[in-house]
Design a protein around this motif. Structure first.
Motif, short mmCIF file in Angstrom:
data_model
loop_
_atom_site.label_atom_id
_atom_site.label_comp_id
_atom_site.label_asym_id
_atom_site.label_seq_id
_atom_site.Cartn_x
_atom_site.Cartn_y
_atom_site.Cartn_z
N GLU A 89 16.74 3.85 38.28
CA GLU A 89 16.74 2.60 37.97
C GLU A 89 15.55 1.76 37.75
N SER A 90 14.51 2.39 38.94
CA SER A 90 13.25 1.27 38.70
C SER A 90 12.48 2.10 38.61
N GLU A 91 11.02 1.37 38.92
CA GLU A 91 8.97 2.32 39.00
C GLU A 91 9.46 2.96 40.36
N ARG A 92 10.50 2.70 41.74
CA ARG A 92 9.96 2.03 43.15
C ARG A 92 10.97 3.46 42.99
N ALA A 93 11.87 3.74 42.28
CA ALA A 93 12.69 4.89 42.24
C ALA A 93 11.58 6.15 41.31
N VAL A 94 11.18 5.93 40.47
CA VAL A 94 10.16 7.11 40.29
C VAL A 94 9.54 6.90 41.48
N ASP A 95 8.76 6.59 42.08
CA ASP A 95 7.80 6.96 42.99
C ASP A 95 8.53 7.68 44.12
N GLU A 96 9.30 7.04 43.92
CA GLU A 96 10.30 7.95 45.61
C GLU A 96 10.19 9.33 44.96
N ALA A 97 11.30 9.24 43.58
CA ALA A 97 11.48 10.95 43.64
C ALA A 97 11.10 11.72 43.62
N MET A 98 9.54 11.57 43.12
CA MET A 98 8.31 12.18 42.95
C MET A 98 7.42 12.36 44.23
N THR A 99 8.08 12.29 45.09
CA THR A 99 7.40 12.22 46.74
C THR A 99 8.64 12.86 47.76
N ALA A 100 10.19 12.71 46.64
CA ALA A 100 10.95 13.81 47.75
C ALA A 100 10.54 15.46 46.69
N MET B 1 26.12 -2.65 37.25
CA MET B 1 26.95 -2.03 37.87
C MET B 1 26.33 -0.99 38.87
N THR B 2 27.50 -0.85 40.20
CA THR B 2 26.94 0.37 40.68
C THR B 2 26.60 1.61 40.84
N THR B 3 25.99 2.57 40.66
CA THR B 3 25.67 3.76 40.55
C THR B 3 26.08 4.42 41.80
N THR B 4 27.09 5.34 41.30
CA THR B 4 27.75 6.55 42.67
C THR B 4 27.01 7.88 42.50
N ASN B 5 25.38 8.37 42.81
CA ASN B 5 25.11 9.51 42.66
C ASN B 5 26.23 10.49 42.93
N THR B 6 25.67 12.23 42.28
CA THR B 6 27.41 12.48 42.45
C THR B 6 26.20 13.98 43.72
N GLY B 7 25.14 13.59 44.00
CA GLY B 7 24.61 14.06 44.93
C GLY B 7 22.86 14.66 44.94
N GLY B 8 21.93 14.87 45.79
CA GLY B 8 20.72 14.08 46.32
C GLY B 8 20.75 12.90 46.69
N GLY B 9 19.03 12.41 47.35
CA GLY B 9 18.48 11.57 48.02
C GLY B 9 17.68 10.51 47.16
N ALA B 10 16.99 10.85 46.99
CA ALA B 10 15.10 9.57 45.78
C ALA B 10 15.39 10.89 44.33
N VAL B 11 16.32 12.08 44.38
CA VAL B 11 16.02 12.54 43.46
C VAL B 11 17.39 12.81 43.26
N PRO B 12 17.92 11.94 42.83
CA PRO B 12 19.43 12.59 42.46
C PRO B 12 19.72 13.67 41.57
N ALA B 13 21.07 14.35 41.17
CA ALA B 13 21.28 15.21 40.68
C ALA B 13 21.60 14.77 39.42
N ARG B 14 20.80 14.68 38.67
CA ARG B 14 20.87 13.96 36.77
C ARG B 14 20.17 14.99 36.30
N ILE B 15 20.62 15.08 34.95
CA ILE B 15 19.93 15.84 34.23
C ILE B 15 19.84 14.65 32.75
#
Lengths: 151, 151
Positions: A89-100, B1-15
């Motif tokens: 959803e955001s650039e910040r979320a991309v950075d945080e995902a890469m770190t994780a 829209m509020t997104t409910t992730n199906t799993g994962g943290g900073a790297v949500p379980a998405r493809i």
């Protein structure tokens, strides 16, 4: 349940499962579990599945996957012709995902940066070298469960 | 829209997107259109997207896809370490899908037959050699839109 296909005829527009060939099923499974992805109870000692908002992710020994399709395996190509994207959803979320991802054992292939198409993205590879792009694409929408919805 | 992730943290379980590197964007796009798959209006002259019940399918020139990730392209490997599966409701649906795929220009890699795991499956390759499995797995369920749902 009655199924309404989103398109296609005898070959419905589905990518039910993406299966990645892996060298060590336990090592690769541990990586996706470290990301917090939900391992499906349908998993076995031979194949491991993770549920996602989109297609199911499957992990299967690479040599057996090649044998299942009936074609010869290859070694370690530089590029396999396929990438998987996790849109955020955001650039910040991309950075945080890469770190994780790195914390879970991924290697950075391309640090996140602004793209020519107006977005922001980077790439990591999993323990087997499968390429994942982490991307923020302005204007792209998600369903309530996080599935990417394109117009 | 509020997104409910199906799993994962900073790297949500998405493809969110599976992108296939292709040699000829027009040829490959025509193949998936011949299957009746819905081309997303977000597509451009540089990249083509198809909506599916699961992940979005992207088609992108293979050399540009490799360059985007910043790694060298390879030629024509025998096996790329990735397969995509289209799960179907019956063995007959698998047979019909294989016939339709071939009519659209696919090549049969493995004719549909009973599998060791109690299912029924076959493989075809698209114009670039990307592998698709057509499978019926007894007990696997689908959502109302055809998305595969694993327990």
């Amino acid at each position: 349940m009655t199924t309404t296909n989103t398109g296609g005829g005898a070959v419905p527009a589905r990518i039910s499962i993406i299966t990645l060939g892996v060298a060590d099923l336990a090592r690769s499974s541990a990586f996706y579990e470290a990301l917090g992805w939900p391992r499906a109870s349908a998993s076995s000692a031979e194949i491991v599945w993770f549920r996602t908002a989109d297609s199911v992710l499957g992990l299967f020994p690479a040599d057996e996957l090649a044998a299942d399709a009936g074609i010869p395996p290859i070694g370690e190509p530089a590029f396999r012709g396929v990438t998987m994207g996790i849109n955020l959803e955001s650039e910040r979320a991309v950075d945080e995902a890469m770190t994780a991802a790195v914390a879970a054992g991924a290697s950075v292939v391309k640090p996140p940066k602004a793209t020519s198409w107006g977005g922001y993205s980077g790439y990591f590879e999993d323990p087997d070298g499968h390429l994942w792009e982490l991307a923020h694409a302005p204007g792209f929408a998600f369903s309530g469960t996080g599935q990417l919805v394109l117009p």
